[in-house]
Design an enzyme around this catalytic site. Structure first.
Site, PDB file in Angstrom:
ATOM      1  N   CYS A   1      48.641   5.139  32.393  1.00  0.00           N
ATOM      2  CA  CYS A   1      48.490   5.307  30.940  1.00  0.00           C
ATOM      3  C   CYS A   1      49.858   5.371  30.255  1.00  0.00           C
ATOM      4  O   CYS A   1      50.573   6.361  30.386  1.00  0.00           O
ATOM      5  CB  CYS A   1      47.677   6.579  30.683  1.00  0.00           C
ATOM      6  SG  CYS A   1      47.642   7.130  28.979  1.00  0.00           S
TER       7      CYS A   1
ATOM      8  N   CYS B   1      50.384   8.232  27.808  1.00  0.00           N
ATOM      9  CA  CYS B   1      50.527   9.490  28.556  1.00  0.00           C
ATOM     10  C   CYS B   1      51.983   9.681  28.986  1.00  0.00           C
ATOM     11  O   CYS B   1      52.538  10.779  28.897  1.00  0.00           O
ATOM     12  CB  CYS B   1      49.639   9.505  29.799  1.00  0.00           C
ATOM     13  SG  CYS B   1      47.877   9.389  29.449  1.00  0.00           S
TER      14      CYS B   1
END
Length: 107
Positions: free
Chosen positions: A32, A35
């Protein structure tokens, strides 16, 4: 210098649910991109708020049961726990100032 703590199925209860101070849990995954963008911001907040706030990181790919228990459907997702209960939810990547705004009144 304090930094984020990695949590998993084994230590989630102790680190997050039994904490005497608020805990921001960052639900993330290695693949991600957003993230990864949020991670250094959370490390900085962990250092600045040491003793007042715990930052815990939970990899959703490695701990699907906990991710499912808290209805994580998109990441990054952050949930703030106080006394074992969710008191705030922060969805998506955002700048440090916005994350801190979500934490106002808890610290």
């Amino acid at each position: 210098m304090s930094e984020a703590i990695n949590v998993d199925d084994q230590n989630f209860g102790e680190v997050v649910l039994e904490s005497e101070i608020p805990v921001l849990v960052d639900f993330w995954a290695a693949w991600c991109g957003p993230c990864r963008a949020v991670a250094p911001i959370l490390d900085q907040i962990a250092s600045e708020q040491s003793g007042k706030l715990v930052i815990a990181k939970l990899n959703v790919d490695e701990n699907p049961d906990i991710a499912s228990r808290y209805s994580i459907s998109s990441i990054p997702a952050m949930k703030v726990f106080e006394n074992g209960e969710i008191v705030r939810e922060i969805l998506g990547a955002m700048p440090k100032s916005q994350i801190e705004r979500h934490l106002e009144g808890l610290l």
